[in-house]
Design an enzyme around this catalytic site. Structure first.
Site, short mmCIF file in Angstrom:
data_model
loop_
_atom_site.label_atom_id
_atom_site.label_comp_id
_atom_site.label_asym_id
_atom_site.label_seq_id
_atom_site.Cartn_x
_atom_site.Cartn_y
_atom_site.Cartn_z
N HIS A 1 18.99 10.60 18.42
CA HIS A 1 18.78 9.29 19.06
C HIS A 1 19.65 8.25 18.37
CE1 HIS A 1 16.73 5.67 20.53
NE2 HIS A 1 16.85 5.23 19.29
N GLU B 1 14.06 -1.22 16.44
CA GLU B 1 13.85 0.17 15.99
C GLU B 1 13.94 0.27 14.46
OE1 GLU B 1 15.39 2.25 20.13
OE2 GLU B 1 16.64 2.45 18.35
N TYR C 1 9.43 5.26 22.03
CA TYR C 1 9.89 5.55 23.39
C TYR C 1 9.11 4.76 24.44
CZ TYR C 1 13.17 9.16 21.94
OH TYR C 1 14.24 9.83 21.39
N ARG D 1 26.69 5.43 19.44
CA ARG D 1 26.42 6.01 20.76
C ARG D 1 27.59 6.89 21.21
NH1 ARG D 1 21.38 5.54 23.37
NH2 ARG D 1 22.46 5.32 25.36
N PHE E 1 9.05 12.38 32.10
CA PHE E 1 9.27 13.18 30.89
C PHE E 1 8.63 12.57 29.65
CE2 PHE E 1 13.02 10.45 31.51
CZ PHE E 1 13.06 9.77 30.29
N ASN F 1 18.29 17.19 23.03
CA ASN F 1 19.64 16.61 22.85
C ASN F 1 19.88 16.07 21.44
OD1 ASN F 1 18.17 14.29 22.97
ND2 ASN F 1 19.21 13.43 24.76
N LYS G 1 16.58 14.43 15.84
CA LYS G 1 15.30 14.84 16.43
C LYS G 1 14.87 16.21 15.88
CE LYS G 1 16.22 12.28 20.72
NZ LYS G 1 16.43 12.41 22.19
N THR H 1 23.59 11.30 27.32
CA THR H 1 22.21 11.77 27.18
C THR H 1 22.07 13.25 27.52
OG1 THR H 1 21.45 9.55 27.75
CG2 THR H 1 19.82 11.31 27.88
P1 IDP Z 1 19.37 8.22 25.20
O1 IDP Z 1 18.64 9.01 24.15
O2 IDP Z 1 20.76 8.77 25.43
O3 IDP Z 1 19.36 6.73 24.94
P2 IDP Z 1 17.39 7.71 27.28
O4 IDP Z 1 17.68 7.62 28.74
O5 IDP Z 1 17.02 6.48 26.55
O6 IDP Z 1 18.62 8.48 26.59
O7 IDP Z 1 16.21 8.77 27.13
C1 IDP Z 1 15.55 8.94 25.91
C2 IDP Z 1 15.36 10.41 25.65
O8 IDP Z 1 14.47 10.92 26.64
C3 IDP Z 1 16.61 11.27 25.80
O9 IDP Z 1 17.42 11.27 24.64
C4 IDP Z 1 16.02 12.62 26.10
O10 IDP Z 1 15.55 13.23 24.89
C5 IDP Z 1 14.82 12.26 26.94
N1 IDP Z 1 15.12 12.32 28.37
C6 IDP Z 1 15.82 11.42 29.09
N2 IDP Z 1 15.91 11.81 30.39
C7 IDP Z 1 15.26 12.99 30.45
C8 IDP Z 1 15.00 13.91 31.53
O11 IDP Z 1 15.40 13.71 32.69
N3 IDP Z 1 14.28 15.02 31.20
C9 IDP Z 1 13.83 15.27 29.93
N4 IDP Z 1 14.05 14.44 28.92
C10 IDP Z 1 14.75 13.32 29.16
MG MG Z 2 17.78 5.34 25.02
#
Ligand code: IDP
Ligand code: MG
Length: 160
Positions: A126, A137, A60, A96, A68, A123, A20, A102
């Site tokens: 992805h 994807e 997304y 993963r 968010f 974070n 990212k 996450t």
């Molecule tokens: P993942 O990337 O581990 O699969 P997902 O739940 O699919 O996690 O969420 C996608 C992305 O959305 C996360 O990687 C993060 O960047 C963002 N995200 C998820 N939950 C939150 C939150 O509670 N606050 C802000 N950003 C979030």
């Molecule tokens: Mg995800």
């Protein structure tokens, strides 16, 4: 997809991985690539992308009702990302695991998010979460001719 070493069938998976904007800005793209290489996965696609709003929203889309979503899309389009396709045995679940939970504060040390991140909204990376999402994807981010067909010389040293 499968290949054979001697008489053993090896089932291969492909997964979509994206460094990212925060990972690219912080100079961590090379470290991420090194980890996937060192694990033993094969790089089949790689490009730096300035992501359009449309692509970010599609990628997304599953989160579009979440609070968010707006800030996530703004973040993804704010600076370039490194989009990749990695291939190997168990690549989707393994990626993963390399990536970590996450929320980086909950990701184990040794994972990419656990080693480099603090905030859930920054974070770093992805990775596709299942076979179907990996397929869609990869198709969303890469055209067929952007995916290389090649055989690493390491294959017989990685697979029994
Ligand atoms: P993942 O990337 O581990 O699969 P997902 O739940 O699919 O996690 O969420 C996608 C992305 O959305 C996360 O990687 C993060 O960047 C963002 N995200 C998820 N939950 C939150 C939150 O509670 N606050 C802000 N950003 C979030
Ligand atoms: Mg995800």
């Amino acid at each position: 997809m499968a290949f054979y070493i001697w008489h053993k069938e090896i089932i291969l998976e492909r997964t979509f991985v994206m460094v990212k904007p925060d990972g690219v800005q912080r100079g961590l793209a090379g470290n991420v690539i090194a980890r996937f290489e060192a694990k033993g996965f094969k790089l089949v696609g790689l490009k730096l992308v300035s992501v359009s709003r449309e692509l970010a929203e599609q990628h997304y889309g599953v989160h579009k009702e979440r609070p968010f979503f707006g800030s996530l899309v703004e973040f993804i389009i704010s600076a370039p990302v490194v989009a990749m396709v990695w291939e190997g045995k168990g690549a989707i679940a393994s990626a993963r695991k390399l990536i970590g939970a996450t929320n980086p504060l909950e990701s184990a040390p040794g994972t990419i998010r656990g080693d480099f991140g603090v905030d859930i909204g920054r974070n770093l990376i992805h990775g596709s979460d299942a076979e179907e999402t990996a397929k869609s994807e990869i198709a969303l981010w890469f055209s067929e001719d952007e995916l290389a067909s090649w055989e690493p010389c390491s294959t017989p040293w990685l697979y029994e």
